[in-house]
Write an enzyme that holds these catalytic residues in place. Structure first.
Site, PDB file in Angstrom:
ATOM      1  N   HIS A  58       0.837  -1.201   0.000  1.00  0.00           N
ATOM      2  CA  HIS A  58       0.000   0.000   0.000  1.00  0.00           C
ATOM      3  C   HIS A  58       0.876   1.257   0.000  1.00  0.00           C
ATOM      4  O   HIS A  58       0.689   2.158  -0.821  1.00  0.00           O
ATOM      5  CB  HIS A  58      -0.918  -0.029   1.233  1.00  0.00           C
ATOM      6  CG  HIS A  58      -1.804   1.154   1.365  1.00  0.00           C
ATOM      7  ND1 HIS A  58      -3.125   1.134   0.986  1.00  0.00           N
ATOM      8  CD2 HIS A  58      -1.581   2.401   1.858  1.00  0.00           C
ATOM      9  CE1 HIS A  58      -3.677   2.311   1.227  1.00  0.00           C
ATOM     10  NE2 HIS A  58      -2.744   3.101   1.755  1.00  0.00           N
ATOM     11  N   GLU A  59       1.831   1.303   0.921  1.00  0.00           N
ATOM     12  CA  GLU A  59       2.691   2.478   1.031  1.00  0.00           C
ATOM     13  C   GLU A  59       3.562   2.650  -0.207  1.00  0.00           C
ATOM     14  O   GLU A  59       3.842   3.774  -0.627  1.00  0.00           O
ATOM     15  CB  GLU A  59       3.538   2.419   2.301  1.00  0.00           C
ATOM     16  CG  GLU A  59       2.725   2.487   3.587  1.00  0.00           C
ATOM     17  CD  GLU A  59       1.782   3.677   3.668  1.00  0.00           C
ATOM     18  OE1 GLU A  59       2.155   4.784   3.215  1.00  0.00           O
ATOM     19  OE2 GLU A  59       0.656   3.509   4.179  1.00  0.00           O
ATOM     20  N   HIS A  62       1.741   4.626  -2.733  1.00  0.00           N
ATOM     21  CA  HIS A  62       1.880   6.075  -2.501  1.00  0.00           C
ATOM     22  C   HIS A  62       3.254   6.565  -2.972  1.00  0.00           C
ATOM     23  O   HIS A  62       3.366   7.610  -3.620  1.00  0.00           O
ATOM     24  CB  HIS A  62       1.726   6.402  -1.020  1.00  0.00           C
ATOM     25  CG  HIS A  62       0.346   6.219  -0.476  1.00  0.00           C
ATOM     26  ND1 HIS A  62      -0.763   6.796  -1.045  1.00  0.00           N
ATOM     27  CD2 HIS A  62      -0.087   5.530   0.603  1.00  0.00           C
ATOM     28  CE1 HIS A  62      -1.834   6.468  -0.339  1.00  0.00           C
ATOM     29  NE2 HIS A  62      -1.452   5.692   0.667  1.00  0.00           N
TER      30      HIS A  62
END
Length: 177
Positions: A58-59, A62
């Site tokens: 997920h990170e 980003h």
């Protein structure tokens, strides 16, 4: 997502974009940050489990989004909303989930993974929608000239939790904090 994307992930993993070690003063949770002129970086305290794998993916969504933004957008156009930011990160999660579902043969592991993915979906879609409604409400109140006091913000957030989660859930007053 292609070779270029994979090479950016590899660069990040091999060149210290990710800090996974607990240290004194380091916050819990996981964050992707950085600015123009730096590589993106991820702060998290790694534990060797499925949840942390999804968090890292997920990170990285980003971080790669930010990497491309800084590479191809001039600074004045480089800002994006949280809702846009979540597209890349949740896409990464969906791709990991699909890969793992196609790879796992053990039924209990597959059920665990499906539960994890459904909880992630609830958290992403349901909660983010509630947060968007909360932001819309407070901006409307501000435009109408109503002061945004802590009491008003707590009341609005508490009422939204009741609206979204229903009467059958026990919702403590502390949720408003």
């Amino acid at each position: 997502l292609g070779e270029e994307y994979a090479s950016i992930l590899k660069e990040g993993l091999e060149n210290r974009w990710v800090d996974i070690y607990e240290n004194k003063g380091k916050r819990s949770g996981a964050y992707s940050s950085g600015t123009y002129g730096t590589n993106p970086y991820i702060l998290m305290n790694w534990h060797d489990n499925v949840n942390n794998l999804f968090t890292l993916v997920h990170e990285f969504g980003h971080s790669v989004h930010s990497y491309y933004t800084r590479k191809y957008q001039p600074y004045p156009y480089g800002n994006y909303s949280i809702f846009v930011a979540e597209v890349a990160s949740t896409t990464n999660e969906a791709l990991l989930g699909e890969y793992m579902l196609n790879s796992l043969k053990d039924e209990k592991q597959r059920l665990y993974l499906l539960n994890h993915m459904l909880e992630g979906f609830r958290g992403t879609v349901f909660r983010q929608t509630m947060f968007a409604e909360f932001e819309h409400l407070i901006h409307t109140k501000a435009q109408e000239g109503e002061p945004l006091t802590p009491e008003l913000l707590n009341e609005l957030y508490y009422d939204l939790n009741k609206k979204y989660f229903g009467d059958n859930m026990v919702i403590d007053k502390e949720i408003s904090l």
